[in-house]
Design an enzyme around this catalytic site. Sequence first.
Site: not given
Length: 356
Positions: A183, A235
Amino acid sequence: MTEFFFEYGLFAAKLATFVLAILVVVIVSVGATRRVKKSMKGHIETTRVNDEIDAMRDAVDAGVSDPDSFKLHLKQKLKSQKIERKARKKALKRAHGDETAAEVKARVYVLDFEGDLRASAVSNLRREITAVLSMARASDEVVVRLESRGGMVHAYGLASSQLQRIRDHQIDLTVCVDKVAASGGYMMACVANRILAAPFAILGSIGVVAQLPNFHRWLRKNDIDFELITAGEYKRTLTMLGENTDKGREKFTEEIEDIHLLFKEYVAQHRPGLDIERVATGESWFGQRALDFKLVDELITSDEYIADACARADVFEVRYVEKKPLPERLGIVLQNSADSILMKWWQRGTQSRFLS
């Protein structure tokens, strides 16, 4: 009697003046030391690996050889080193006409990066790279021994950018992976000119994962209200305590997919020979399979590569050492333990297939 008291008072005044002077010196010294410590939080340490290997070789030689043979070996070794230094000095004089010129022998700088979930080792890595780049020449090489299972995207993005600084200075960068670079760890490794891995190192995991629990139903069952006030439609998409919506899930998935796309583009840019769609599935592979997929360039341990480098170059380990107070050190230990537990839980499903 009056004369006695006068002399005694004069002695006491001298003694007080002397003690006061010592106190002033001590206070000034302590203040200066504190200022130095405050301005110098850490320092760079450099170790010549060639010397360490020579010392180990001599220790073994001393144990297996008879004393007379060992003494003769040391004498011949010192003589050959002296001849080599003289020959190098003459070569420099012919090339530059300057006996004080620096040695032209190539240098290899070895750095270590052991990653956690937050890639916190980047704070030392950036200092080490700054120090190396202030000295490195085009003929030199930087080797990074990298171990990381990955973590936060922005943290490993910064760590990758630090390695990119080496490439931008036209210095060869080699990444060695002895255990795992997955990763975010592979995001860092792919920046290198060459990726070297041990035969059973784990590489890949070019994917993105995000997960969080949601306690909304439990709160509602217990008549507990939760309010979240935001400005901006997205948001917040998914939350731990609020009621998640399909629209929020779709937006969150869109963001994850975009991060994955950026990740694939980044790896493909630095490893153009990869079949990026084949390897960017979130899977991980051991060394030999990783070599087959061109995720790495060669199967070799970092120990073997660095030992070979000592035969052709001066090899230096460079490390930034920062002295931390005891409470902070204890906090770091606890934080690393928590990160380790979280990482194991996070990757439990991925790693289970590697267990024998």
